[in-house]
Design a protein around this motif. Structure first.
Motif: not given
Length: 397
Positions: A257-280
């Motif tokens: 998250i701190p490495l994302c300098r553009i908003f699109g990068g944060l969107i990609a991070v949140c997509l993956f985070m939500g996917l594995f949150d559902g797995c847990f």
């Protein structure tokens, strides 16, 4: 903020108590009474004019009702489904993702049009639906009331050991799981609490930060459906490896998250985070059934949720303190990624420990059976030797 924090904490703090009541009185009664208490708490919250009563009506009464209504919904699934328990849990828990995505927009419209108090009254409709749904629960596994008093007899409280079933902690694999998951959760919820503030600090008001919550909610629902089905194909305690993978990726995404300098990068991070949150989330109940069995699963889940309440309450405030001292969330997000990775590493040992445990139990059963057979053979030999002299004496006479 304190009212909502108290509410979330009480939902998990009450879980061990809910599990005891579920074992004593069954899923149906606990779910129905919980929904009724939650309905009363939410309705009474709509009539208060100051914040102090909300600590009780919403922070305690409503939260306790939700806790009593929530846990039986996980336990009852194991009564009906075995082969596809993972898929069923995925479908059931995906409903929360659906409302995570849609409810904020609905609440904003309701609050703007009818105000806060009438919005709370509208939400009472959902609690009433939950109340009616509780009547559909028909447990197939007998509870403590049926065991002790019988269906026709009077109810007698079972022994204390059966009320507080701490015997689940004698299962080594469950013990590792019950303490490994809270260890991972110290950093798990930090992004969910502080991500919006981090986005405002870095990008200002020029980006729609609500999109990130939308991405988390949508992919979490998708992850629950996908990984719930995948879990059905993984035998026994090896389902834990899915949680290991989810913790690893969530920890990694938190550090990114701190490495994302553009908003699109944060969107990609949140997509993956939500996917594995559902797995847990979706495979929590199937793993509990594998480790302790259907008879003890209620208190196994209750103890786990109770232990989870500690890191859920402590982790985000620590991240807030780091922000107050450093003026940035970067260090907080880096550190938040460490506990999920460590917790995932701890969980890796569970399948191996569980398999060894099963082998020992099988060996004990085999030893017990062989001992019984040896005793039976000895008894038959003794009976034969005593019968022969008697027959000889009879023939002599």
């Amino acid at each position: 903020a304190w009212v909502s924090s108290l509410s979330m904490g009480m939902v998990f703090f009450c879980s061990p108590i809910v599990s005891i009541f579920t074992d004593l009185f069954g899923c149906r009664k606990v779910a129905v009474i919980g929904a009724a208490v939650g309905f009363a708490g939410l309705l009474s919250s709509s009539f208060v004019s100051t914040i102090e009563p909300l600590y009780f009506t919403y922070g305690i009464l409503f939260a306790c009702g939700c806790s009593f209504a929530y846990q039986p919904s996980l336990v009852i699934l194991g009564h009906y489904f075995k082969k596809r328990l993972g898929l069923v849990n995925g479908i059931v828990t995906a409903g929360s993702s659906l409302f995570t995505v849609s409810l904020p927009f609905l609440l904003r419209v309701l609050i703007d049009s009818v105000g806060l108090y009438n919005t709370l009254r509208v939400l009472c409709i959902l609690m009433f639906i939950l109340f009616l749904a509780g009547f559909t629960y028909k447990p197939l596994v007998p509870n403590a009331k049926d065991k002790e008093g019988g269906k026709k007899g009077k109810f007698r409280f079972p022994p204390e050991k059966k009320i507080c079933n701490f015997s689940v902690f004698k299962v080594v694999s469950y013990r590792i799981w019950a303490f490994g998951i809270p260890a991972a959760l110290f950093g798990y919820f930090v992004p969910y609490v502080h991500l919006m503030k981090h986005v405002k600090d870095r990008f200002g008001d020029s980006v729609p930060e609500e999109v990130l919550l939308l991405c988390l909610g949508i992919t979490s629902g998708v992850g629950r459906l996908i990984f719930g089905r995948v879990a059905d194909y993984i035998p026994g305690a090896r389902k834990v490896y899915l949680q290991v993978a989810s913790f690893f990726f969530i920890g990694l995404m938190s550090m990114m998250i701190p490495l994302c300098r553009i908003f699109g990068g944060l969107i990609a991070v949140c997509l993956f985070m939500g996917l594995f949150d559902g797995c847990f989330i979706c495979i929590m109940a199937p793993i509990a059934f594998e480790l302790v069995g259907a008879q003890d699963v209620s208190q196994a889940i209750g103890f786990l949720l109770g232990l989870m309440s500690i890191p859920m309450t402590v982790g985000p405030p620590i991240a807030g303190l780091l922000y107050d001292h450093l003026g940035t969330y970067d260090v907080a997000f880096y550190l938040a990624g460490v506990p999920p990775i460590i917790g995932g590493a701890i969980l890796c040992f569970i399948p191996w420990v569980h398999e060894r445990q099963n082998l020992k139990e099988r060996a004990k059963r085999v030893d017990g059976e062989t001992t019984e057979k040896m005793l039976e053979n000895e008894s038959t030999l003794v009976s034969d030797t005593t019968e022969k002299p008697v027959k000889e004496m009879e023939s002599g006479f």
